[in-house]
Design a protein around this motif. Sequence first.
Motif, PDB file in Angstrom:
ATOM      1  N   MET A 291     -25.831 -24.342  31.729  1.00  0.00           N
ATOM      2  CA  MET A 291     -25.741 -23.006  31.189  1.00  0.00           C
ATOM      3  C   MET A 291     -27.120 -22.446  30.881  1.00  0.00           C
ATOM      4  N   SER A 292     -28.174 -23.224  31.123  1.00  0.00           N
ATOM      5  CA  SER A 292     -29.502 -22.776  30.766  1.00  0.00           C
ATOM      6  C   SER A 292     -29.858 -21.503  31.508  1.00  0.00           C
TER       7      SER A 292
ATOM      8  N   ARG B 105     -20.452 -20.544  24.883  1.00  0.00           N
ATOM      9  CA  ARG B 105     -20.522 -21.749  25.714  1.00  0.00           C
ATOM     10  C   ARG B 105     -19.155 -22.109  26.275  1.00  0.00           C
ATOM     11  N   ALA B 106     -18.117 -22.014  25.430  1.00  0.00           N
ATOM     12  CA  ALA B 106     -16.761 -22.338  25.885  1.00  0.00           C
ATOM     13  C   ALA B 106     -16.321 -21.385  26.988  1.00  0.00           C
ATOM     14  N   ALA B 107     -16.623 -20.093  26.834  1.00  0.00           N
ATOM     15  CA  ALA B 107     -16.238 -19.114  27.850  1.00  0.00           C
ATOM     16  C   ALA B 107     -16.965 -19.372  29.163  1.00  0.00           C
ATOM     17  N   LEU B 108     -18.247 -19.722  29.081  1.00  0.00           N
ATOM     18  CA  LEU B 108     -19.004 -19.996  30.302  1.00  0.00           C
ATOM     19  C   LEU B 108     -18.535 -21.287  30.960  1.00  0.00           C
ATOM     20  N   ARG B 109     -18.187 -22.292  30.150  1.00  0.00           N
ATOM     21  CA  ARG B 109     -17.627 -23.520  30.726  1.00  0.00           C
ATOM     22  C   ARG B 109     -16.299 -23.220  31.401  1.00  0.00           C
ATOM     23  N   GLY B 110     -15.486 -22.387  30.742  1.00  0.00           N
ATOM     24  CA  GLY B 110     -14.190 -22.047  31.306  1.00  0.00           C
ATOM     25  C   GLY B 110     -14.319 -21.337  32.637  1.00  0.00           C
ATOM     26  N   ARG B 111     -15.354 -20.512  32.765  1.00  0.00           N
ATOM     27  CA  ARG B 111     -15.563 -19.781  34.022  1.00  0.00           C
ATOM     28  C   ARG B 111     -15.872 -20.738  35.162  1.00  0.00           C
TER      29      ARG B 111
ATOM     30  N   LEU C 105      -2.869 -26.112  31.128  1.00  0.00           N
ATOM     31  CA  LEU C 105      -3.379 -24.806  31.545  1.00  0.00           C
ATOM     32  C   LEU C 105      -4.652 -24.452  30.785  1.00  0.00           C
ATOM     33  N   LEU C 106      -4.669 -24.698  29.482  1.00  0.00           N
ATOM     34  CA  LEU C 106      -5.878 -24.445  28.694  1.00  0.00           C
ATOM     35  C   LEU C 106      -7.052 -25.248  29.244  1.00  0.00           C
ATOM     36  N   ASP C 107      -6.782 -26.516  29.557  1.00  0.00           N
ATOM     37  CA  ASP C 107      -7.817 -27.397  30.098  1.00  0.00           C
ATOM     38  C   ASP C 107      -8.346 -26.856  31.418  1.00  0.00           C
ATOM     39  N   ARG C 108      -7.429 -26.474  32.317  1.00  0.00           N
ATOM     40  CA  ARG C 108      -7.828 -26.027  33.649  1.00  0.00           C
ATOM     41  C   ARG C 108      -8.512 -24.664  33.638  1.00  0.00           C
ATOM     42  N   VAL C 109      -8.050 -23.772  32.773  1.00  0.00           N
ATOM     43  CA  VAL C 109      -8.588 -22.413  32.767  1.00  0.00           C
ATOM     44  C   VAL C 109      -9.867 -22.318  31.950  1.00  0.00           C
ATOM     45  N   TYR C 110      -9.889 -22.963  30.775  1.00  0.00           N
ATOM     46  CA  TYR C 110     -11.015 -22.789  29.865  1.00  0.00           C
ATOM     47  C   TYR C 110     -11.918 -24.006  29.741  1.00  0.00           C
ATOM     48  N   GLY C 111     -11.472 -25.175  30.228  1.00  0.00           N
ATOM     49  CA  GLY C 111     -12.281 -26.376  30.098  1.00  0.00           C
ATOM     50  C   GLY C 111     -11.721 -27.300  29.030  1.00  0.00           C
ATOM     51  N   ALA C 112     -11.996 -28.583  29.178  1.00  0.00           N
ATOM     52  CA  ALA C 112     -11.388 -29.595  28.309  1.00  0.00           C
ATOM     53  C   ALA C 112     -11.819 -29.475  26.861  1.00  0.00           C
ATOM     54  N   THR C 113     -13.001 -28.902  26.607  1.00  0.00           N
ATOM     55  CA  THR C 113     -13.501 -28.807  25.234  1.00  0.00           C
ATOM     56  C   THR C 113     -13.340 -27.405  24.679  1.00  0.00           C
ATOM     57  N   THR C 114     -12.375 -26.661  25.198  1.00  0.00           N
ATOM     58  CA  THR C 114     -12.209 -25.270  24.798  1.00  0.00           C
ATOM     59  C   THR C 114     -11.878 -25.107  23.321  1.00  0.00           C
ATOM     60  N   ASP C 115     -12.323 -23.981  22.762  1.00  0.00           N
ATOM     61  CA  ASP C 115     -11.954 -23.596  21.403  1.00  0.00           C
ATOM     62  C   ASP C 115     -10.835 -22.558  21.421  1.00  0.00           C
TER      63      ASP C 115
END
Length: 239
Positions: free
Chosen positions: A1-2, A115-121, A186-196
């Motif tokens: 994400m840098s 960070r969570a949104a960018l990981r999810g993307r 679905l949360l894991d797949r769409v937003y990432g495993a560490t999503t908030d």
Amino acid sequence: MSHSRLLIVDNDSAQLAQLADNFARYGLIVEGAETPLQMRTALAQHNYALVVLDPAIAPEQGAALLRELAIERRLPVIVHSAACGEADRIAALELGAEDCLCKPANPRELLARIRAALRGRMAPGAHKDAAAAARSFASFEGWRVDMTTGQLFDPKGTAVSLSDGEFQLLRVFVEHPRQVLDRGRLLDRVYGATTDHYDRSIDVQLCRLRRKLSASGLKGPVIRTIRNEGYMFVHAVTN
């Protein structure tokens, strides 16, 4: 994400400066816009990974600005607003926001949500299996999904406008047709495993996606609710 470039749309110049300084320490490039005109000028000059929006910069245009960013420009948007009751948060999600935070948010929490949104993307690409990765298009009932550009086309070839979150959700279903997917998966797949993100965000995205598919002419149930289990994309999918 840098070195991700962010645009913060807020008419509080002091807060803009503070957030830009804080986030720069984490490798983020932050630019600000205090009016809709400044926002559009910035968007014309740079590509942004994410936008943080306070709709109050233009009270009569706030909803339209959010739709423009999330639906028309397909940018992930975090709403940072003093209007943050449950109804306000749900409305923001329904208009295309990825997340919604009460203003003023703790800068560290806002950073975590960014960070969570960018990981999810990026998450769907990280989760694709070999078969899904090998194809750039998927089709169902005459509809085509461009997995590379993130676009959906109806049988006449007309593009259907989807927010980034809506497309990522559709993508998960298309990659796993006729399989029951629970909310956690679905949360894991769409937003990432560490999503908030909270569970309700998937429900809102799903409701919007169903509504858009139906309004665009796709008849009958597309994504079926399986009681106490999850959701299933009912159509067969071909490459």
